[in-house]
Design a protein around this motif. Structure first.
Motif, PDB file in Angstrom:
ATOM      1  N   CYS A 318       0.837  -1.214   0.000  1.00  0.00           N
ATOM      2  CA  CYS A 318       0.000   0.000   0.000  1.00  0.00           C
ATOM      3  C   CYS A 318       0.869   1.260   0.000  1.00  0.00           C
ATOM      4  O   CYS A 318       1.905   1.312   0.661  1.00  0.00           O
ATOM      5  N   CYS A 320      -0.303   4.333   0.969  1.00  0.00           N
ATOM      6  CA  CYS A 320      -0.978   5.401   1.716  1.00  0.00           C
ATOM      7  C   CYS A 320      -0.040   6.013   2.757  1.00  0.00           C
ATOM      8  O   CYS A 320       1.036   5.491   3.037  1.00  0.00           O
ATOM      9  N   CYS A 323       0.936   3.508   5.583  1.00  0.00           N
ATOM     10  CA  CYS A 323       1.880   2.442   5.218  1.00  0.00           C
ATOM     11  C   CYS A 323       3.244   2.980   4.789  1.00  0.00           C
ATOM     12  O   CYS A 323       4.251   2.299   4.929  1.00  0.00           O
ATOM     13  N   HIS A 349      -5.988   4.522   5.218  1.00  0.00           N
ATOM     14  CA  HIS A 349      -5.523   3.254   4.644  1.00  0.00           C
ATOM     15  C   HIS A 349      -6.671   2.494   3.964  1.00  0.00           C
ATOM     16  O   HIS A 349      -6.554   2.097   2.794  1.00  0.00           O
TER      17      HIS A 349
HETATM   18 ZN   LIG Z   1      -1.981   1.792   3.563  1.00  0.00          ZN
END
Ligand SMILES: [Zn+2]
Length: 366
Positions: A318, A320, A323, A349
């Motif tokens: 991920c 985001c 992350c 997320h």
């Molecule tokens: Zn994420």
């Protein structure tokens, strides 16, 4: 508007703990709002006075307003103290904050409210029957939904004439500079009634159509059989909206069944309840339409003790904010001390997972 598209529920003009810029950074293109809740607070007149919901929220994407059919079910059908329904419309005795205040929602008023709010897609008032409604109750719901859809269309055309000076619809992908009008197909799990409703609505003519009522089957999964059947009864060239759908794997199944628009509280609500979706494989390397949709994700529970000093990101696939910049250990800590940042990062997320899913679906849908 590009399809498929997913809209998180900003029922009261906010996705809890996120602002409009957060949503845009995550890749969310639109939000869905609820006129009944907005009528209670801040009031439709306030939003109208402040040039519509997008100006009010500083939101640069799409907006859909849901007419409130679902509220009929969840409030009035479950508890008659909340109001009454007849062919004229719905009367609520309380506002959404529980205060005694009378609100009349006729199909006409519903259209006026939604135009005042300033959404890009507005939805006809429909009568959504309960989960265990009898056949008789479903017939009443279908008849009323068709009757109200006719009245909504008439009022919509009347208001468009009246409101030519107001701010036009913003949609770079659509040359029609007006809000689109969507009608909702009711009929429970009865295919004959669904077909009758779909046919009657298509005869009146709408820009888009929705799969209304309960979308779940007896086992709690998506009732994709009914979903597919509804699509088969509607005009081929019009977008279809699976209202309230759903889990990530439901969205994949919905796209396969012919749906274009999805909205759901699941990713944002689950984020606050410490349930995060994690990709099982690199999303850039899969075609979700050709993979077992149930096997694409697993849950991550940040409050588990084993994450207290785990340096890894929540999801290695991920991109985001959570992350990229923070560890599992830090999110674990934020939830432990109940800091509001835990909600914000977890929500960012989960919404990023949905936005990424939409991205890869678009690459693979023909
Ligand atoms: Zn994420």
């Amino acid at each position: 508007m590009r399809f498929p598209v997913y809209f998180p529920d900003a029922t009261r003009a906010v996705i809890r703990s996120l602002d409009s810029q957060d949503l845009q950074k995550v890749g969310i293109e639109g939000i869905i709002l609820n006129p009944y809740h907005l009528a209670s607070q801040p009031g439709i007149n306030v939003i109208k006075k402040l040039q519509g919901i997008k100006e009010y929220m500083s939101w640069k994407g799409f907006a859909i307003t849901d007419s409130g059919g679902w509220q009929l079910l969840s409030l009035v059908y479950k508890n008659p103290k909340f109001g009454k329904i007849n062919d004229q419309g719905v009367v609520f005795y309380k506002d959404s904050l529980g205060k005694n205040k009378k609100y009349v929602f006729t199909p006409e008023k519903s259209i006026q409210n939604q135009l005042d709010i300033g959404a890009d897609i507005i939805i006809c008032l429909d009568d959504c029957p309960g989960k265990n409604a009898s056949k008789k109750e479903i017939i009443t719901s279908v008849n009323r939904t068709i009757l109200w859809a006719k009245r909504c269309k008439t009022e919509y055309l009347k208001q468009l004439q009246k409101r030519t000076e107001t701010r036009p619809l913003y949609d770079p992908y659509d040359s029609r500079k007006r809000p689109l009008l969507l009608a909702v197909v009711q009929g429970g799990s009865n295919k004959k009634l669904r077909a009758r409703c779909a046919k009657a609505l298509a005869e009146i003519g709408f820009d888009a159509y929705g799969w209304g009522g309960w979308t779940a089957n007896a086992k709690g999964g998506l009732n994709i059989d009914i979903g597919k059947f509804i699509v088969s009864q509607l005009p081929k060239d019009k977008p279809k909206f699976a209202l309230g759908v759903g889990y990530p794997w439901d969205i994949i199944e919905g796209v396969k069944a012919g749906y274009h628009i999805f909205d759901c509280v699941i990713p944002t609500r689950e984020a606050r309840h410490k349930r995060l979706y994690v990709w099982e494989k690199d999303p850039n390397k899969i075609n979700p339409l050709k993979t077992n949709s149930r096997k694409l994700f697993r849950y991550f529970y940040p409050d588990k003790g084993k994450y207290a000093s785990d340096k890894k990101p929540v999801d290695k696939y991920c991109d985001c904010l959570l992350c990229q910049d923070y560890s599992r250990a830090y999110l674990h800590h934020l939830f432990k001390i109940k800091d509001s940042l835990s909600w914000r990062l977890a929500t960012i997320h989960n919404l990023r997972v949905y936005a990424k899913l939409i991205e890869i679906l678009r690459k693979n849908v023909k």
